[in-house]
Design a protein around this motif. Structure first.
Motif, PDB file in Angstrom:
ATOM      1  N   MET A 180     -21.568  -5.163   5.008  1.00  0.00           N
ATOM      2  CA  MET A 180     -20.554  -5.387   4.010  1.00  0.00           C
ATOM      3  C   MET A 180     -19.655  -6.406   4.848  1.00  0.00           C
ATOM      4  SD  MET A 180     -20.763  -4.924   0.679  1.00  0.00           S
ATOM      5  CE  MET A 180     -19.264  -4.914  -0.175  1.00  0.00           C
ATOM      6  N   ILE A 181     -19.574  -7.981   4.683  1.00  0.00           N
ATOM      7  CA  ILE A 181     -19.006  -8.547   5.600  1.00  0.00           C
ATOM      8  C   ILE A 181     -17.571  -9.026   4.606  1.00  0.00           C
ATOM      9  CG2 ILE A 181     -18.875 -10.766   6.834  1.00  0.00           C
ATOM     10  CD1 ILE A 181     -21.990 -10.393   7.089  1.00  0.00           C
ATOM     11  N   PHE A 182     -16.375  -8.870   5.213  1.00  0.00           N
ATOM     12  CA  PHE A 182     -15.212  -9.393   4.549  1.00  0.00           C
ATOM     13  C   PHE A 182     -15.261 -11.018   4.618  1.00  0.00           C
ATOM     14  CE2 PHE A 182     -10.779 -10.141   3.241  1.00  0.00           C
ATOM     15  CZ  PHE A 182     -10.243 -10.457   4.202  1.00  0.00           C
ATOM     16  N   LEU A 183     -14.626 -11.733   3.726  1.00  0.00           N
ATOM     17  CA  LEU A 183     -14.694 -12.998   3.819  1.00  0.00           C
ATOM     18  C   LEU A 183     -13.221 -13.549   3.811  1.00  0.00           C
ATOM     19  CD1 LEU A 183     -17.675 -14.204   1.643  1.00  0.00           C
ATOM     20  CD2 LEU A 183     -17.541 -13.958   4.191  1.00  0.00           C
ATOM     21  N   ILE A 184     -12.471 -13.240   2.680  1.00  0.00           N
ATOM     22  CA  ILE A 184     -11.340 -13.784   2.331  1.00  0.00           C
ATOM     23  C   ILE A 184     -10.346 -12.915   1.400  1.00  0.00           C
ATOM     24  CG2 ILE A 184     -11.987 -15.040   0.296  1.00  0.00           C
ATOM     25  CD1 ILE A 184     -10.420 -17.581   1.488  1.00  0.00           C
ATOM     26  N   TYR A 185      -8.977 -12.740   1.622  1.00  0.00           N
ATOM     27  CA  TYR A 185      -8.149 -12.305   0.940  1.00  0.00           C
ATOM     28  C   TYR A 185      -7.049 -13.131   0.229  1.00  0.00           C
ATOM     29  CZ  TYR A 185      -3.975  -9.323   0.308  1.00  0.00           C
ATOM     30  OH  TYR A 185      -2.986  -8.798  -0.259  1.00  0.00           O
ATOM     31  N   GLN A 186      -6.495 -12.851  -0.784  1.00  0.00           N
ATOM     32  CA  GLN A 186      -5.607 -13.463  -1.491  1.00  0.00           C
ATOM     33  C   GLN A 186      -4.615 -12.191  -2.256  1.00  0.00           C
ATOM     34  OE1 GLN A 186      -5.339 -16.889  -2.536  1.00  0.00           O
ATOM     35  NE2 GLN A 186      -3.281 -16.544  -2.937  1.00  0.00           N
ATOM     36  N   GLY A 187      -3.308 -12.608  -1.829  1.00  0.00           N
ATOM     37  CA  GLY A 187      -2.361 -11.612  -2.472  1.00  0.00           C
ATOM     38  C   GLY A 187      -1.744 -11.861  -3.743  1.00  0.00           C
ATOM     39  N   SER A 188      -1.279 -11.214  -4.620  1.00  0.00           N
ATOM     40  CA  SER A 188      -0.636 -11.838  -5.836  1.00  0.00           C
ATOM     41  C   SER A 188       0.360 -12.831  -5.913  1.00  0.00           C
ATOM     42  CB  SER A 188      -0.787 -10.459  -6.623  1.00  0.00           C
ATOM     43  OG  SER A 188       0.323  -9.956  -6.288  1.00  0.00           O
ATOM     44  N   TYR A 189       1.026 -12.615  -4.729  1.00  0.00           N
ATOM     45  CA  TYR A 189       2.240 -13.197  -4.550  1.00  0.00           C
ATOM     46  C   TYR A 189       2.339 -14.557  -3.997  1.00  0.00           C
ATOM     47  CZ  TYR A 189       4.843  -9.662  -7.427  1.00  0.00           C
ATOM     48  OH  TYR A 189       5.258  -8.858  -8.433  1.00  0.00           O
ATOM     49  N   ASP A 190       0.861 -14.641  -3.134  1.00  0.00           N
ATOM     50  CA  ASP A 190       0.800 -15.676  -2.374  1.00  0.00           C
ATOM     51  C   ASP A 190       0.961 -17.113  -3.108  1.00  0.00           C
ATOM     52  OD1 ASP A 190      -1.799 -14.111  -0.373  1.00  0.00           O
ATOM     53  OD2 ASP A 190       0.606 -13.983  -0.274  1.00  0.00           O
ATOM     54  N   GLU A 214      -5.978   5.670   7.274  1.00  0.00           N
ATOM     55  CA  GLU A 214      -5.470   6.790   6.326  1.00  0.00           C
ATOM     56  C   GLU A 214      -6.421   6.734   5.074  1.00  0.00           C
ATOM     57  OE1 GLU A 214      -1.861   5.213   8.605  1.00  0.00           O
ATOM     58  OE2 GLU A 214      -3.360   4.071   7.383  1.00  0.00           O
ATOM     59  N   ASN A 215      -7.057   5.713   4.761  1.00  0.00           N
ATOM     60  CA  ASN A 215      -7.919   5.694   3.701  1.00  0.00           C
ATOM     61  C   ASN A 215      -9.318   5.722   3.966  1.00  0.00           C
ATOM     62  OD1 ASN A 215      -5.574   5.338   2.037  1.00  0.00           O
ATOM     63  ND2 ASN A 215      -5.545   3.158   2.098  1.00  0.00           N
ATOM     64  N   MET A 216      -9.983   6.513   3.010  1.00  0.00           N
ATOM     65  CA  MET A 216     -11.559   6.416   3.373  1.00  0.00           C
ATOM     66  C   MET A 216     -12.134   6.552   1.905  1.00  0.00           C
ATOM     67  SD  MET A 216     -12.365   8.537   6.878  1.00  0.00           S
ATOM     68  CE  MET A 216     -14.215   7.807   6.929  1.00  0.00           C
ATOM     69  N   ALA A 229     -16.485   3.783   3.482  1.00  0.00           N
ATOM     70  CA  ALA A 229     -15.630   2.621   4.071  1.00  0.00           C
ATOM     71  C   ALA A 229     -14.341   3.194   4.376  1.00  0.00           C
ATOM     72  CB  ALA A 229     -15.184   1.377   2.787  1.00  0.00           C
ATOM     73  N   SER A 230     -13.366   2.717   5.119  1.00  0.00           N
ATOM     74  CA  SER A 230     -11.934   2.888   5.447  1.00  0.00           C
ATOM     75  C   SER A 230     -11.198   1.551   5.473  1.00  0.00           C
ATOM     76  CB  SER A 230     -12.208   3.538   6.868  1.00  0.00           C
ATOM     77  OG  SER A 230     -12.052   2.683   7.901  1.00  0.00           O
ATOM     78  N   SER A 231      -9.823   1.863   5.463  1.00  0.00           N
ATOM     79  CA  SER A 231      -8.823   0.978   5.302  1.00  0.00           C
ATOM     80  C   SER A 231      -7.426   1.319   5.946  1.00  0.00           C
ATOM     81  CB  SER A 231      -8.596   0.299   4.084  1.00  0.00           C
ATOM     82  OG  SER A 231      -7.869   0.801   3.186  1.00  0.00           O
ATOM     83  N   PRO A 232      -6.548   0.811   6.346  1.00  0.00           N
ATOM     84  CA  PRO A 232      -5.230   1.421   6.517  1.00  0.00           C
ATOM     85  C   PRO A 232      -4.481   1.405   5.169  1.00  0.00           C
ATOM     86  CG  PRO A 232      -5.487  -0.936   7.264  1.00  0.00           C
ATOM     87  CD  PRO A 232      -6.900  -0.382   6.859  1.00  0.00           C
ATOM     88  N   GLU A 257      -8.009  -5.061   4.242  1.00  0.00           N
ATOM     89  CA  GLU A 257      -9.361  -4.984   3.774  1.00  0.00           C
ATOM     90  C   GLU A 257      -9.957  -3.677   4.210  1.00  0.00           C
ATOM     91  OE1 GLU A 257      -8.568  -6.798   6.059  1.00  0.00           O
ATOM     92  OE2 GLU A 257     -10.228  -7.119   7.590  1.00  0.00           O
ATOM     93  N   ALA A 258     -11.046  -3.489   3.320  1.00  0.00           N
ATOM     94  CA  ALA A 258     -11.957  -2.221   3.829  1.00  0.00           C
ATOM     95  C   ALA A 258     -13.139  -2.411   4.880  1.00  0.00           C
ATOM     96  CB  ALA A 258     -12.513  -1.628   2.426  1.00  0.00           C
TER      97      ALA A 258
END
Lengths: 114, 116
Positions: free
Chosen positions: A45-55, B30-32, B92-95, B104-105
């Motif tokens: 699983m590769i993280f691509l992109i993030y969007q915050g709701s208040y961005d 902290e999160n898993m 998965a884990s995430s702060p 992100e996780a």
């Protein structure tokens, strides 16, 4: 209850064309984060992109951009100039800021054609 | 390099067996999470832990339990494995996300469990 909907189970796109993968979400939380992940056939699983709701601005990361329409609760992923290596499963995900649970949609399998 | 490691890539177990899936992270998160991935169903959350000994049920906790005795380790337990638990399991884990906008996780490589 939180929910992520990805309505396209599969897509076929010609190489070098732009691709839009749809994602809508449902939440009552005023503050949340939205994510896109890529899962190639290898399974990672590769993280691509993030969007915050208040961005205020739509997120961009290289060839990836997120078309965020808050009023419509929509967070579509746009891939510009698609490549054969973009063939993979793509997941949209959401994390409300009040707790740290991350929930995922069912995914879209993208096939890039040479 | 951040890492989430799942103890097995492939596992075959018999119906009725007690099965342990182990996950270790080295990022002091902290999160898993434990997810189950099935074709057409995406990733479904089984259990979530936000601290040592703390856990919350996800969307499909039935037939599963978890253990988090140390911050870095989160175990998924199938008390009595059944054939309908044949699946890909992702840890998965995430702060913690509180006050931090982009958390992100990070995922392990997955365990493909077959129950026969």
């Amino acid at each position: 209850a939180q929910k992520i909907t990805q309505t396209q189970p599969g897509m076929f796109v010609q190489e070098k064309e732009a691709v839009t993968l749809d994602c809508t979400y449902d939440t009552s939380d005023p503050s949340y984060g939205l994510f896109w992940y890529k899962q190639p056939s290898s399974g990672e699983m590769i993280f691509l992109i993030y969007q915050g709701s208040y961005d205020q601005q739509n997120a961009t990361e290289g060839r990836y951009s997120l078309n965020f329409q808050k009023a419509r609760k929509s967070a579509n992923l746009v891939i510009s100039a698609s490549q054969l290596g973009d063939s993979a499963m793509y997941f949209c995900a959401m994390r409300p800021n009040r707790d740290d649970k991350i929930i995922f949609g069912k995914g879209t399998r993208l096939h890039i054609l040479p | 390099d951040v890492k989430v490691t799942q103890s097995s890539r492939y596992l075959v177990k018999r119906t009725g067996e007690k099965v342990f899936l182990e996950c270790v992270q080295d990022m002091d998160h902290e999160n898993m999470f434990w997810y189950r991935q099935d074709p057409g169903l995406g990733l479904r959350l089984i259990y979530f832990s936000y601290d040592v000994k703390m856990k919350e049920k996800g969307d499909i906790p039935e037939g599963y339990s978890v253990s988090r005795e140390k911050k870095e380790r989160f175990s998924l337990i199938l008390e009595s494995a059944s054939t309908n638990q044949t699946s890909m399991y992702l840890c998965a884990s995430s702060p913690t996300g509180t006050g931090v906008p982009n958390t992100e996780a990070f995922f392990g490589q997955g365990t493909r469990l077959t129950v026969v």
